[in-house]
Design an enzyme around this catalytic site. Structure first.
Site, mmCIF file in Angstrom:
data_model
loop_
_atom_site.group_PDB
_atom_site.id
_atom_site.type_symbol
_atom_site.label_atom_id
_atom_site.label_comp_id
_atom_site.label_asym_id
_atom_site.label_seq_id
_atom_site.Cartn_x
_atom_site.Cartn_y
_atom_site.Cartn_z
ATOM 1 C CB CYS A 1 -75.806 -46.211 -46.907
ATOM 2 S SG CYS A 1 -76.634 -47.901 -47.452
ATOM 3 C CG HIS B 1 -77.006 -53.070 -46.647
ATOM 4 N ND1 HIS B 1 -78.082 -52.369 -46.478
ATOM 5 C CD2 HIS B 1 -75.930 -52.345 -46.688
ATOM 6 C CE1 HIS B 1 -77.765 -51.193 -46.705
ATOM 7 N NE2 HIS B 1 -76.237 -51.434 -47.062
ATOM 8 C CD GLU C 1 -71.973 -53.009 -48.084
ATOM 9 O OE1 GLU C 1 -73.014 -53.334 -48.437
ATOM 10 O OE2 GLU C 1 -71.424 -51.693 -48.238
HETATM 11 ZN ZN ZN Z 1 -75.324 -49.592 -47.416
#
Ligand code: ZN
Length: 172
Positions: free
Chosen positions: A103, A149, A146
């Site tokens: 990441c 996130h 993603e």
């Molecule tokens: Zn990430």
């Protein structure tokens, strides 16, 4: 414009992001955010990035990768630049896969994360046009990472008991 990527420990990475509203689609602000995400991801050598990683807690993701550019993964295929807004994911079946994830917000480490293998997805592009499909390959993996996130979840929070991060030299 390339901007600084927030690193683990920054509170904005743990926040749940808000959806893009109807009036924001196609706006100059949204298009600038997308450009910043694209420039920042490209400069960092990533395959995807979510807005919270540059300190903007909105539900916007960009993904772009080409197999020949990413030696650290195999069998990714290619994904042309894709803007993903307000995504909704559904798990298909009960098969899971394990992948050694990295990441851009957890620099210098990787970790093996188990996730559903196949997902269905719905999202809007930058102009508010609905897109949908399903995937069980590298795109499904990146999209789930993603999406996390946007929910304030970083992949180290998904390691199973007994698993640790591993340090790597290269940017991951
Ligand atoms: Zn990430």
């Amino acid at each position: 414009m390339q901007v600084q990527i927030k690193q683990i420990g920054d509170p904005c990475l743990l926040e749940k992001s808000v959806p893009i509203t109807e009036s924001e689609f196609g706006s100059a602000e949204l298009l600038q955010l997308i450009q910043n995400l694209r420039d920042t991801q490209k400069a960092a050598g990533g395959v995807g990035i979510a807005a919270p990683q540059i300190g903007v807690n909105k539900r916007v993701i960009v993904i772009e990768y080409y197999q020949h550019e990413i030696a650290r993964y195999s069998d990714t295929g290619d994904c042309d630049f894709t803007v993903i807004i307000n995504p909704e994911l559904t798990i298909i079946g009960d098969e899971v896969s394990v992948f050694n994830e990295g990441c851009l917000s957890v620099r210098g480490f990787r970790g093996r994360v188990t996730r559903p293998k196949s997902i269905g997805y719905k999202y809007y592009d930058e102009f508010g046009v609905l897109q949908q499909g399903c995937d069980s390959g590298f795109f499904a993996r990146v999209l789930q990472h993603e999406y996390d996130h946007l929910e304030g979840v970083l992949y180290p929070m998904r390691l199973s008991a007994g698993q640790t991060l591993e340090a790597v030299d290269a940017i991951s």
